[in-house]
Design an enzyme around this catalytic site. Structure first.
Site, PDB file in Angstrom:
ATOM      1  N   LEU A  34       0.813  -1.230   0.000  1.00  0.00           N
ATOM      2  CA  LEU A  34       0.000   0.000   0.000  1.00  0.00           C
ATOM      3  C   LEU A  34       0.846   1.279   0.000  1.00  0.00           C
ATOM      4  O   LEU A  34       0.355   2.336   0.384  1.00  0.00           O
ATOM      5  CB  LEU A  34      -1.017   0.005   1.158  1.00  0.00           C
ATOM      6  CG  LEU A  34      -2.032  -1.140   1.164  1.00  0.00           C
ATOM      7  CD1 LEU A  34      -3.028  -0.978   2.332  1.00  0.00           C
ATOM      8  CD2 LEU A  34      -2.816  -1.209  -0.147  1.00  0.00           C
ATOM      9  N   ALA A  75       3.810  -5.784  -8.500  1.00  0.00           N
ATOM     10  CA  ALA A  75       4.362  -4.928  -7.443  1.00  0.00           C
ATOM     11  C   ALA A  75       5.680  -4.303  -7.875  1.00  0.00           C
ATOM     12  O   ALA A  75       6.651  -5.019  -8.112  1.00  0.00           O
ATOM     13  CB  ALA A  75       4.578  -5.751  -6.174  1.00  0.00           C
ATOM     14  N   TYR A 142      14.505   2.346 -14.099  1.00  0.00           N
ATOM     15  CA  TYR A 142      13.217   1.636 -14.048  1.00  0.00           C
ATOM     16  C   TYR A 142      13.216   0.511 -15.087  1.00  0.00           C
ATOM     17  O   TYR A 142      12.949  -0.653 -14.765  1.00  0.00           O
ATOM     18  CB  TYR A 142      12.062   2.609 -14.299  1.00  0.00           C
ATOM     19  CG  TYR A 142      10.757   1.926 -14.572  1.00  0.00           C
ATOM     20  CD1 TYR A 142      10.141   1.162 -13.592  1.00  0.00           C
ATOM     21  CD2 TYR A 142      10.146   2.015 -15.834  1.00  0.00           C
ATOM     22  CE1 TYR A 142       8.946   0.505 -13.862  1.00  0.00           C
ATOM     23  CE2 TYR A 142       8.964   1.370 -16.102  1.00  0.00           C
ATOM     24  CZ  TYR A 142       8.370   0.608 -15.111  1.00  0.00           C
ATOM     25  OH  TYR A 142       7.199  -0.048 -15.384  1.00  0.00           O
ATOM     26  N   ARG A 222       2.803   7.680 -28.909  1.00  0.00           N
ATOM     27  CA  ARG A 222       2.815   6.521 -28.016  1.00  0.00           C
ATOM     28  C   ARG A 222       1.693   5.558 -28.404  1.00  0.00           C
ATOM     29  O   ARG A 222       0.718   5.939 -29.051  1.00  0.00           O
ATOM     30  CB  ARG A 222       2.599   6.955 -26.550  1.00  0.00           C
ATOM     31  CG  ARG A 222       3.748   7.760 -25.962  1.00  0.00           C
ATOM     32  CD  ARG A 222       4.980   6.899 -25.723  1.00  0.00           C
ATOM     33  NE  ARG A 222       6.097   7.634 -25.173  1.00  0.00           N
ATOM     34  CZ  ARG A 222       7.004   8.303 -25.894  1.00  0.00           C
ATOM     35  NH1 ARG A 222       6.889   8.346 -27.217  1.00  0.00           N
ATOM     36  NH2 ARG A 222       8.001   8.918 -25.305  1.00  0.00           N
ATOM     37  N   GLY A 285      14.844  12.152 -21.970  1.00  0.00           N
ATOM     38  CA  GLY A 285      14.731  10.694 -22.092  1.00  0.00           C
ATOM     39  C   GLY A 285      13.506  10.200 -22.832  1.00  0.00           C
ATOM     40  O   GLY A 285      13.293   8.991 -22.923  1.00  0.00           O
ATOM     41  N   ASP A 286      12.661  11.097 -23.368  1.00  0.00           N
ATOM     42  CA  ASP A 286      11.469  10.646 -24.090  1.00  0.00           C
ATOM     43  C   ASP A 286      11.813  10.282 -25.535  1.00  0.00           C
ATOM     44  O   ASP A 286      12.168  11.170 -26.329  1.00  0.00           O
ATOM     45  CB  ASP A 286      10.403  11.758 -24.125  1.00  0.00           C
ATOM     46  CG  ASP A 286       9.496  11.748 -22.911  1.00  0.00           C
ATOM     47  OD1 ASP A 286       9.427  10.712 -22.212  1.00  0.00           O
ATOM     48  OD2 ASP A 286       8.852  12.789 -22.660  1.00  0.00           O
TER      49      ASP A 286
END
Ligand code: UFG
Length: 329
Positions: A34, A75, A142, A222, A285-286
């Site tokens: 949570l 998760a 990530y 995208r 970074g896009d």
């Protein structure tokens, strides 16, 4: 009773998974700390265990109390920008959490896992549409943490016979208004929920991060995929593992690309609100274009997304307009 364990089932995508499993009459338990999830989002599960994947004793209790047939692991922390400034947070939670989950699965002889991976594993793509065999070279921690977990899954399959499907998501969006669930991140960084908040008047405008990309209107393109199409693929992946025991990696995207300006225009049409937009500098970074090839998921899993951009935005609007403060009201 056979049960599916959904880790991260109180989060945005995980909660849509729980709702689908409930709809199909499949018994589900959720594990979630949570930190970013909401207990209200996991209400379709038989039981919500609040705790951290890295807590081995806690996971052992969950596996001991239930007859777990398979695991779906959502998760993770998922903020690209934060991962650049705090990589250890991402390796710590994402990689160590999955390692702990796999250890519990090995100890309790559970041999099926569906894992949330990401298009961020590709980094700057070699070509469009992106295929699963294309180079993976993440440009942020990530994506690197998710790619590291894909590697761990491969070796655990090899050594312990834990079969896996890793699903590389493109841009998940939309909601399940019938189940009363939707996207509620704090902070919110994704385009569609921010556009919805602008339509609600909670923000003065939406910033367009750069209009000088090499695309038709200069804004980034995208591949937006409805969250309900996305979770349906997870169920097909579990069935595939049950039937064949064959591990694999699959892209989950619609195969269609939309620019930032097209998203804002579609949202104006659907909400009937003006949605002021202001061009701002590029976000670091896009990549300019990210579009999935979904041929492999179609051929092997039998998955075909059925909900287009208008349904994505109208379902997102249904959630945001009925829950202007997210789960808090
Ligand atoms: N964008 C804006 N303004 C905003 C927010 C976003 O113009 O206020 C633009 C971005 O520059 C990008 C597009 O809208 O071109 C989509 O941005 P999102 O932040 O919604 O999504 P991303 O494509 O950056 O990220 C998604 C997932 C990540 C994943 C990544 C993989 O949310 O988890 O795809 O490439 F890592």
């Amino acid at each position: 009773m056979k049960t599916i364990l959904v880790a991260g089932g109180a989060g945005y995508i995980g909660s849509h998974m729980v709702a689908l499993l409930a709809e199909r009459g499949i018994d589900t338990v959720v594990v979630d700390n949570l930190r970013t999830g909401h207990w209200q989002a996991a209400k379709g599960a038989r039981k919500l265990y609040v705790g951290d994947l890295r807590d081995a004793a806690f996971l052992d209790q969950v596996f001991s109390e239930n007859d777990i047939d398979g695991v779906i692991n959502f998760a993770a922390y998922s903020l690209v920008g934060e991962s650049v400034t705090n990589p250890l947070k991402y390796y710590g939670n994402n990689v160590a959490g999955s390692q702990s989950m796999l250890t519990a699965m090995k100890e309790h002889s559970v041999h099926k896992i569906v894992f949330s991976s990401t298009a961020a594993t590709y980094g700057e793509p070699e070509k469009q549409p992106i295929e699963e065999t294309d180079r993976t070279d993440p440009t942020n921690p990530y994506g690197a943490s998710k790619l590291a977990i894909e590697g761990m899954l491969k070796w655990c399959d090899n050594a312990y016979g834990i079969h896996y499907v890793a699903l590389r998501y493109f841009n998940a969006a939309g909601s399940n208004p019938d189940a009363g669930i939707g996207e509620d991140h704090d902070p919110e960084s994704h385009l569609i929920p921010l556009v919805m908040k602008t339509a609600l008047g909670q923000r003065s405008h939406i910033g367009i991060f750069g209009d000088d990309y090499p695309t038709a209107d200069g804004t980034c393109i995208r591949d937006y995929i409805h969250v309900r199409d996305l979770v349906e693929a997870h169920l097909l992946a579990l069935e595939h593992l049950e039937k064949t025991g064959e591990s694999g990696i699959f892209n989950l995207g619609s195969g269609d690309g939309y620019s930032v300006k097209e998203i804002i225009d579609t949202a104006r049409k659907i909400t009937g609100r003006p949605i002021p937009a202001v061009v701002e500098p590029r976000r670091a970074g896009d990549p300019s274009v990210l579009i999935a090839s979904n041929q492999k998921a179609a051929a092997v899993l039998g998955w075909k997304p059925t909900r287009g951009l208008e349904e994505i935005i109208s379902d997102a609007w249904a959630w945001h307009s009925s829950h202007p403060n997210g789960y808090e009201g």
